[in-house]
Enzyme design. Structure first.
Site, short mmCIF file in Angstrom:
data_model
loop_
_atom_site.label_atom_id
_atom_site.label_comp_id
_atom_site.label_asym_id
_atom_site.label_seq_id
_atom_site.Cartn_x
_atom_site.Cartn_y
_atom_site.Cartn_z
NE ARG A 98 -3.47 0.19 2.80
CZ ARG A 98 -4.02 0.38 4.00
NH1 ARG A 98 -4.06 -0.63 4.88
NH2 ARG A 98 -4.54 1.55 4.32
CB CYS B 49 -1.36 4.19 9.88
SG CYS B 49 -2.57 4.91 11.02
#
Length: 279
Positions: free
Chosen positions: A178, A237
């Site tokens: 990601r 995050c």
């Protein structure tokens, strides 16, 4: 009662579980993207629910899990029986996962006598610690007063202003694919990639079997990514939760001047005015 550190063991909690100044919170959460309500396998004796996804968050902000203001947090903690002299232990059902977010929230509100239960509920059950079937209610109103610590949570503008600053390093706790942009984000409408000049430290790398890794192992992980001249560490995050695990690990290593990007990729990934990198 003064907590010994940012982490406490299940053995320590078992020895102090009946202390009158102790407040225990289950800060577990449903997995990202799950529509199922959170349901723990058991509840540690005396624990109350600390739900920052559905209750203890900024309800005026459409982004998930955003930090509420001081007045809201003060009222909520007083209602939940937290006082200025309390010792707060937070845990979750994964070992170390969302409890780190609750720990950082208390820190950001000027309350330092708070610790994460190392190993969480799985470790507690493994040592047959006492449990109950329903959450406890506070015995009395607390006198907690939030005192916001400026800079522990930062916004997109502050992150953007730091991108070109060689004295600041942002560590991204998302999985490597990601971070690189190879895998699509689980949340709809998100661009793929990462904040320019940030480095990747996936949060599972700092955890082993639900416990924070040993100091030497953490030191190696951070040493590979953080040059010695860096003066501030920022953490990001997906939604500001697992970034706090990296903040916990950094705190254990003695790093200071730490900041969590509250909006994280939930904000950065959807704002086309903000730069991204992919590689």
């Amino acid at each position: 009662m003064q907590l010994p550190h940012n982490l406490v063991s299940c053995q320590w909690l078992a020895q102090h579980i009946d202390d009158g100044s102790l407040v225990v919170f289950d800060a577990g959460m449903s997995p990202a993207g799950s529509a199922k309500p959170y349901l723990a396998a058991a509840i540690i004796k005396g624990a109350q629910r600390f739900d920052f996804s559905n209750h203890l968050h900024d309800t005026t902000n459409p982004l998930p899990n955003m930090m509420p203001n001081a007045a809201f947090f003060t009222q909520a903690m007083q209602t939940m029986g937290v006082s200025q002299t309390s010792a707060v232990v937070v845990y979750d059902d994964q070992g170390i996962y969302s409890a780190a977010r609750a720990w950082w929230m208390f820190k950001a509100m000027g309350f330092n006598n708070v610790a994460v239960l190392d190993g969480g509920l799985p470790a507690w059950l493994a040592q047959q610690g006492p449990v109950q079937s329903a959450y406890s209610s506070p015995l009395a109103q607390g006198n907690f007063i939030a005192q916001v610590q400026v800079g522990l949570f930062i916004d997109a503008a502050q992150v953007l202003n730091s991108v070109a600053d060689e004295n600041v390093m942002l560590l991204d706790a998302r999985p490597a694919n990601r971070f690189s942009g190879e895998q699509a984000e689980p949340r709809a409408g998100m661009r793929a990639g990462h904040i320019p000049h940030s480095k990747n430290l996936p949060y599972p790398d700092v955890i082993e079997h639900g416990f924070l890794r040993k100091t030497a192992e953490l030191k190696a992980l951070f040493g590979l990514r953080v040059p010695s001249h860096v003066q501030q560490l920022q953490f990001s995050c997906g939604s500001g939760v697992t970034a706090c695990i990296l903040a916990l690990a950094a705190s254990e290593l003695g790093y200071t001047n730490l900041a969590v990007y509250d909006g994280s990729w939930s904000e950065w990934g959807q704002r086309v005015d903000l730069p991204i990198d992919t590689h």
